[in-house]
Motif scaffolding. Structure first.
Motif, PDB file in Angstrom:
ATOM      1  N   TYR A  63      12.701  -0.253  -2.399  1.00  0.00           N
ATOM      2  CA  TYR A  63      12.025   1.015  -2.682  1.00  0.00           C
ATOM      3  C   TYR A  63      13.038   2.157  -2.751  1.00  0.00           C
ATOM      4  O   TYR A  63      13.018   2.967  -3.673  1.00  0.00           O
ATOM      5  CB  TYR A  63      10.970   1.296  -1.612  1.00  0.00           C
ATOM      6  N   ASN A  64      13.919   2.204  -1.767  1.00  0.00           N
ATOM      7  CA  ASN A  64      14.915   3.275  -1.720  1.00  0.00           C
ATOM      8  C   ASN A  64      15.892   3.219  -2.875  1.00  0.00           C
ATOM      9  O   ASN A  64      16.487   4.241  -3.222  1.00  0.00           O
ATOM     10  CB  ASN A  64      15.659   3.263  -0.382  1.00  0.00           C
ATOM     11  N   SER A  65      16.052   2.054  -3.483  1.00  0.00           N
ATOM     12  CA  SER A  65      16.952   1.943  -4.632  1.00  0.00           C
ATOM     13  C   SER A  65      16.191   2.064  -5.960  1.00  0.00           C
ATOM     14  O   SER A  65      16.760   1.854  -7.019  1.00  0.00           O
ATOM     15  CB  SER A  65      17.742   0.640  -4.579  1.00  0.00           C
ATOM     16  N   GLY A  66      14.900   2.396  -5.884  1.00  0.00           N
ATOM     17  CA  GLY A  66      14.111   2.619  -7.088  1.00  0.00           C
ATOM     18  C   GLY A  66      13.556   1.365  -7.736  1.00  0.00           C
ATOM     19  O   GLY A  66      12.997   1.425  -8.826  1.00  0.00           O
ATOM     20  N   ASP A 104       9.843  -4.805  -7.594  1.00  0.00           N
ATOM     21  CA  ASP A 104      10.367  -5.842  -6.696  1.00  0.00           C
ATOM     22  C   ASP A 104       9.970  -5.564  -5.247  1.00  0.00           C
ATOM     23  O   ASP A 104       9.710  -6.494  -4.471  1.00  0.00           O
ATOM     24  CB  ASP A 104      11.883  -5.931  -6.818  1.00  0.00           C
ATOM     25  N   ALA A 105       9.909  -4.287  -4.886  1.00  0.00           N
ATOM     26  CA  ALA A 105       9.543  -3.923  -3.514  1.00  0.00           C
ATOM     27  C   ALA A 105       8.108  -4.322  -3.207  1.00  0.00           C
ATOM     28  O   ALA A 105       7.802  -4.742  -2.085  1.00  0.00           O
ATOM     29  CB  ALA A 105       9.737  -2.427  -3.301  1.00  0.00           C
ATOM     30  N   THR A 106       7.204  -4.230  -4.207  1.00  0.00           N
ATOM     31  CA  THR A 106       5.810  -4.611  -3.953  1.00  0.00           C
ATOM     32  C   THR A 106       5.700  -6.065  -3.519  1.00  0.00           C
ATOM     33  O   THR A 106       4.893  -6.393  -2.645  1.00  0.00           O
ATOM     34  CB  THR A 106       4.916  -4.393  -5.197  1.00  0.00           C
ATOM     35  N   VAL A 107       6.534  -6.913  -4.101  1.00  0.00           N
ATOM     36  CA  VAL A 107       6.518  -8.339  -3.740  1.00  0.00           C
ATOM     37  C   VAL A 107       6.889  -8.516  -2.272  1.00  0.00           C
ATOM     38  O   VAL A 107       6.237  -9.272  -1.532  1.00  0.00           O
ATOM     39  CB  VAL A 107       7.476  -9.137  -4.654  1.00  0.00           C
ATOM     40  N   GLU A 108       7.928  -7.802  -1.828  1.00  0.00           N
ATOM     41  CA  GLU A 108       8.373  -7.938  -0.433  1.00  0.00           C
ATOM     42  C   GLU A 108       7.348  -7.373   0.540  1.00  0.00           C
ATOM     43  O   GLU A 108       7.094  -7.967   1.590  1.00  0.00           O
ATOM     44  CB  GLU A 108       9.731  -7.253  -0.246  1.00  0.00           C
ATOM     45  N   PHE A 109       6.743  -6.245   0.190  1.00  0.00           N
ATOM     46  CA  PHE A 109       5.721  -5.684   1.080  1.00  0.00           C
ATOM     47  C   PHE A 109       4.511  -6.616   1.171  1.00  0.00           C
ATOM     48  O   PHE A 109       3.936  -6.797   2.251  1.00  0.00           O
ATOM     49  CB  PHE A 109       5.298  -4.288   0.605  1.00  0.00           C
ATOM     50  N   TYR A 110       4.145  -7.231   0.073  1.00  0.00           N
ATOM     51  CA  TYR A 110       3.034  -8.184   0.094  1.00  0.00           C
ATOM     52  C   TYR A 110       3.390  -9.414   0.938  1.00  0.00           C
ATOM     53  O   TYR A 110       2.559  -9.914   1.701  1.00  0.00           O
ATOM     54  CB  TYR A 110       2.632  -8.585  -1.321  1.00  0.00           C
ATOM     55  N   ARG A 111       4.628  -9.877   0.833  1.00  0.00           N
ATOM     56  CA  ARG A 111       5.066 -11.010   1.678  1.00  0.00           C
ATOM     57  C   ARG A 111       4.960 -10.653   3.155  1.00  0.00           C
ATOM     58  O   ARG A 111       4.550 -11.479   3.980  1.00  0.00           O
ATOM     59  CB  ARG A 111       6.504 -11.385   1.346  1.00  0.00           C
ATOM     60  N   ALA A 128       2.862  -2.321   5.750  1.00  0.00           N
ATOM     61  CA  ALA A 128       3.303  -3.053   4.562  1.00  0.00           C
ATOM     62  C   ALA A 128       2.412  -2.699   3.373  1.00  0.00           C
ATOM     63  O   ALA A 128       2.900  -2.476   2.260  1.00  0.00           O
ATOM     64  CB  ALA A 128       3.290  -4.559   4.821  1.00  0.00           C
ATOM     65  N   LEU A 129       1.107  -2.609   3.605  1.00  0.00           N
ATOM     66  CA  LEU A 129       0.194  -2.233   2.525  1.00  0.00           C
ATOM     67  C   LEU A 129       0.390  -0.777   2.112  1.00  0.00           C
ATOM     68  O   LEU A 129       0.314  -0.442   0.927  1.00  0.00           O
ATOM     69  CB  LEU A 129      -1.254  -2.458   2.951  1.00  0.00           C
ATOM     70  N   LEU A 130       0.655   0.075   3.073  1.00  0.00           N
ATOM     71  CA  LEU A 130       0.896   1.479   2.766  1.00  0.00           C
ATOM     72  C   LEU A 130       2.111   1.638   1.853  1.00  0.00           C
ATOM     73  O   LEU A 130       2.062   2.363   0.853  1.00  0.00           O
ATOM     74  CB  LEU A 130       1.098   2.270   4.054  1.00  0.00           C
ATOM     75  N   ALA A 132       1.405   0.439  -1.610  1.00  0.00           N
ATOM     76  CA  ALA A 132       0.673   1.479  -2.344  1.00  0.00           C
ATOM     77  C   ALA A 132       1.617   2.571  -2.832  1.00  0.00           C
ATOM     78  O   ALA A 132       1.477   3.064  -3.961  1.00  0.00           O
ATOM     79  CB  ALA A 132      -0.418   2.069  -1.452  1.00  0.00           C
ATOM     80  N   ARG A 133       2.597   2.941  -2.023  1.00  0.00           N
ATOM     81  CA  ARG A 133       3.579   3.950  -2.450  1.00  0.00           C
ATOM     82  C   ARG A 133       4.368   3.463  -3.665  1.00  0.00           C
ATOM     83  O   ARG A 133       4.708   4.253  -4.538  1.00  0.00           O
ATOM     84  CB  ARG A 133       4.525   4.282  -1.309  1.00  0.00           C
ATOM     85  N   CYS A 134       4.641   2.181  -3.697  1.00  0.00           N
ATOM     86  CA  CYS A 134       5.334   1.611  -4.865  1.00  0.00           C
ATOM     87  C   CYS A 134       4.484   1.770  -6.113  1.00  0.00           C
ATOM     88  O   CYS A 134       4.989   2.147  -7.175  1.00  0.00           O
ATOM     89  CB  CYS A 134       5.654   0.138  -4.643  1.00  0.00           C
ATOM     90  N   TYR A 135       3.179   1.475  -5.996  1.00  0.00           N
ATOM     91  CA  TYR A 135       2.296   1.615  -7.147  1.00  0.00           C
ATOM     92  C   TYR A 135       2.200   3.073  -7.593  1.00  0.00           C
ATOM     93  O   TYR A 135       2.132   3.354  -8.788  1.00  0.00           O
ATOM     94  CB  TYR A 135       0.920   1.024  -6.865  1.00  0.00           C
ATOM     95  N   ASP A 136       2.208   3.998  -6.645  1.00  0.00           N
ATOM     96  CA  ASP A 136       2.258   5.421  -7.007  1.00  0.00           C
ATOM     97  C   ASP A 136       3.520   5.717  -7.819  1.00  0.00           C
ATOM     98  O   ASP A 136       3.470   6.383  -8.848  1.00  0.00           O
ATOM     99  CB  ASP A 136       2.244   6.307  -5.756  1.00  0.00           C
ATOM    100  N   ALA A 137       4.661   5.204  -7.332  1.00  0.00           N
ATOM    101  CA  ALA A 137       5.936   5.448  -8.007  1.00  0.00           C
ATOM    102  C   ALA A 137       5.976   4.793  -9.390  1.00  0.00           C
ATOM    103  O   ALA A 137       6.676   5.279 -10.286  1.00  0.00           O
ATOM    104  CB  ALA A 137       7.090   4.939  -7.149  1.00  0.00           C
TER     105      ALA A 137
END
Length: 103
Positions: free
Chosen positions: A57-60, A64-71, A82-84, A87-92
């Motif tokens: 997420y921090n590297s933009g 890919d970050a959504t996959v890790e948060f879901y894991r 993790a869900l929060l 969701a921030r990734c989907y906003d971005a």
């Protein structure tokens, strides 16, 4: 150690959370009987993908970050952070409806 009230509490004693709760709750206006046993809310196995997700997420790299948060969430379904972050990734990624559905 630190002096709390008239008792010196060492870090070694802090590992005994139930005893510490029974001692501390009356000082905070509660009852020692209200102390609940401590259960960790996030297992170590869930933190590994979560921190990978934060790095992505921090590297933009939001997709890919959504996959890790879901894991992370799959490893512990009580890991709401993790869900929060997912969701921030989907906003971005410009998907606010999907993000809102995650919250």
């Amino acid at each position: 150690g630190r002096l709390l009230s008239d008792k010196l509490v060492s870090l070694a004693e802090a590992g005994d959370v139930p005893s510490l709760e029974r001692w501390l709750l009356p000082l905070l206006g509660g009852s020692a009987d209200e102390a609940e046993s401590y259960l960790p809310s996030v297992e170590l196995e869930a933190l590994v993908p979560f921190y990978r997700g934060l790095a992505l997420y921090n590297s933009g790299q939001y997709a890919d970050a959504t996959v890790e948060f879901y894991r992370a969430f799959l490893r512990n379904d009580k890991f709401s952070d993790a869900l929060l972050w997912e969701a921030r990734c989907y906003d971005a990624l410009g998907m606010p409806q999907l993000a809102e559905g995650m919250r």
